[in-house]
Design a protein around this motif. Structure first.
Motif, PDB file in Angstrom:
ATOM      1  N   GLU A  75       0.833  -1.193   0.000  1.00  0.00           N
ATOM      2  CA  GLU A  75       0.000   0.000   0.000  1.00  0.00           C
ATOM      3  C   GLU A  75       0.873   1.250   0.000  1.00  0.00           C
ATOM      4  O   GLU A  75       1.860   1.315   0.726  1.00  0.00           O
ATOM      5  CB  GLU A  75      -0.861  -0.045   1.265  1.00  0.00           C
ATOM      6  CG  GLU A  75      -1.949   0.951   1.336  1.00  0.00           C
ATOM      7  CD  GLU A  75      -2.825   0.689   2.555  1.00  0.00           C
ATOM      8  OE1 GLU A  75      -2.628   1.396   3.564  1.00  0.00           O
ATOM      9  OE2 GLU A  75      -3.680  -0.211   2.492  1.00  0.00           O
ATOM     10  N   ASP A  77       0.243   5.198   0.674  1.00  0.00           N
ATOM     11  CA  ASP A  77      -0.711   6.172   1.173  1.00  0.00           C
ATOM     12  C   ASP A  77      -0.256   7.561   0.751  1.00  0.00           C
ATOM     13  O   ASP A  77       0.786   8.046   1.201  1.00  0.00           O
ATOM     14  CB  ASP A  77      -0.797   6.078   2.696  1.00  0.00           C
ATOM     15  CG  ASP A  77      -1.903   6.937   3.269  1.00  0.00           C
ATOM     16  OD1 ASP A  77      -2.365   7.888   2.591  1.00  0.00           O
ATOM     17  OD2 ASP A  77      -2.315   6.667   4.411  1.00  0.00           O
ATOM     18  N   ASP A  80      -4.720  11.836   0.281  1.00  0.00           N
ATOM     19  CA  ASP A  80      -6.118  11.861  -0.150  1.00  0.00           C
ATOM     20  C   ASP A  80      -6.477  10.681  -1.068  1.00  0.00           C
ATOM     21  O   ASP A  80      -7.598  10.580  -1.546  1.00  0.00           O
ATOM     22  CB  ASP A  80      -6.487  13.194  -0.789  1.00  0.00           C
ATOM     23  CG  ASP A  80      -5.600  13.572  -1.955  1.00  0.00           C
ATOM     24  OD1 ASP A  80      -4.586  12.880  -2.196  1.00  0.00           O
ATOM     25  OD2 ASP A  80      -5.915  14.561  -2.632  1.00  0.00           O
ATOM     26  N   PHE A  81      -5.515   9.803  -1.300  1.00  0.00           N
ATOM     27  CA  PHE A  81      -5.807   8.547  -1.997  1.00  0.00           C
ATOM     28  C   PHE A  81      -4.787   7.491  -1.575  1.00  0.00           C
ATOM     29  O   PHE A  81      -3.688   7.816  -1.127  1.00  0.00           O
ATOM     30  CB  PHE A  81      -5.848   8.719  -3.525  1.00  0.00           C
ATOM     31  CG  PHE A  81      -4.524   9.018  -4.164  1.00  0.00           C
ATOM     32  CD1 PHE A  81      -3.723   8.003  -4.670  1.00  0.00           C
ATOM     33  CD2 PHE A  81      -4.082  10.333  -4.284  1.00  0.00           C
ATOM     34  CE1 PHE A  81      -2.498   8.288  -5.269  1.00  0.00           C
ATOM     35  CE2 PHE A  81      -2.864  10.632  -4.878  1.00  0.00           C
ATOM     36  CZ  PHE A  81      -2.072   9.602  -5.380  1.00  0.00           C
ATOM     37  N   VAL A  82      -5.190   6.244  -1.699  1.00  0.00           N
ATOM     38  CA  VAL A  82      -4.343   5.110  -1.339  1.00  0.00           C
ATOM     39  C   VAL A  82      -4.295   4.165  -2.527  1.00  0.00           C
ATOM     40  O   VAL A  82      -5.334   3.835  -3.115  1.00  0.00           O
ATOM     41  CB  VAL A  82      -4.896   4.365  -0.102  1.00  0.00           C
ATOM     42  CG1 VAL A  82      -4.102   3.099   0.183  1.00  0.00           C
ATOM     43  CG2 VAL A  82      -4.897   5.286   1.114  1.00  0.00           C
ATOM     44  N   SER A 106      -8.220   4.096  -3.834  1.00  0.00           N
ATOM     45  CA  SER A 106      -9.392   4.516  -3.070  1.00  0.00           C
ATOM     46  C   SER A 106      -9.081   5.806  -2.318  1.00  0.00           C
ATOM     47  O   SER A 106      -7.935   6.244  -2.268  1.00  0.00           O
ATOM     48  CB  SER A 106      -9.807   3.412  -2.089  1.00  0.00           C
ATOM     49  OG  SER A 106      -8.751   3.136  -1.189  1.00  0.00           O
ATOM     50  N   GLY A 107     -10.108   6.377  -1.725  1.00  0.00           N
ATOM     51  CA  GLY A 107      -9.954   7.602  -0.950  1.00  0.00           C
ATOM     52  C   GLY A 107     -10.671   8.763  -1.606  1.00  0.00           C
ATOM     53  O   GLY A 107     -11.227   8.628  -2.706  1.00  0.00           O
ATOM     54  N   PRO A 108     -10.682   9.926  -0.946  1.00  0.00           N
ATOM     55  CA  PRO A 108     -11.421  11.086  -1.439  1.00  0.00           C
ATOM     56  C   PRO A 108     -11.051  11.524  -2.857  1.00  0.00           C
ATOM     57  O   PRO A 108     -11.903  11.991  -3.611  1.00  0.00           O
ATOM     58  CB  PRO A 108     -11.095  12.193  -0.436  1.00  0.00           C
ATOM     59  CG  PRO A 108     -10.657  11.486   0.789  1.00  0.00           C
ATOM     60  CD  PRO A 108     -10.051  10.191   0.340  1.00  0.00           C
ATOM     61  N   ALA A 110      -9.754   9.526  -5.229  1.00  0.00           N
ATOM     62  CA  ALA A 110      -9.609   8.359  -6.110  1.00  0.00           C
ATOM     63  C   ALA A 110     -10.288   8.532  -7.464  1.00  0.00           C
ATOM     64  O   ALA A 110      -9.724   8.149  -8.489  1.00  0.00           O
ATOM     65  CB  ALA A 110     -10.151   7.105  -5.419  1.00  0.00           C
TER      66      ALA A 110
END
Length: 138
Positions: A75, A77, A80-82, A106-108, A110
């Motif tokens: 992963e 990080d 604001d996205f992963v 994913s994430g805000p 993405a």
């Protein structure tokens, strides 16, 4: 969320495939997308590695799940996205293993970032998996 998956079936054993995954220092020998790599600890959940793609800046990633002989997840990080990639091995028939690389963003951010960087991140998956399989079958 943005996602992409690539799978290949091989006669390579899960043990042979796992050996190449878990021997991180040797990734540049079979993965052209890795110029340099360093791992801060053993190949287990929680360990952090720094991977440098050819011509790019180093990326820090964390192993979030490791199930020896079956799968590992890394992963990155970015706040604001992963970017999460699951690398898995699944027996298909006796003597055949399915190798799968699956990436999810994913994430805000993405929905905005995924279509921009996702294809670049995953573009070499067919070549990388093919090189891994060749090495493990050898």
């Amino acid at each position: 969320m943005w996602e992409y998956e690539h799978s290949v079936e091989t006669t390579a054993t899960p043990e042979a495939l796992w050996h190449h995954w878990s021997t991180v220092a040797q990734w540049p020998e079979w993965n052209e997308g890795v110029e340099k790599i360093e791992i801060d600890g053993p190949f287990q959940a929680g360990s952090v590695f720094t991977m440098t793609p050819p011509g790019d800046e180093p990326l820090r990633m964390r192993l979030t799940e490791v199930v020896p002989g079956k799968l590992f997840t890394d992963e990155m990080d970015a706040g604001d996205f992963v970017v999460r990639t699951v690398h898995s091995l699944e027996p298909v028939t006796p003597g055949t293993t399915r190798v799968t690389y699956r990436t999810e963003i994913s994430g805000p951010a993405a929905e905005q970032v995924g279509p921009q960087i996702g294809p670049a991140i995953t573009a070499d998956f067919p070549d990388v998996v093919a090189a891994l399989v060749r090495r493990a079958e050898g």
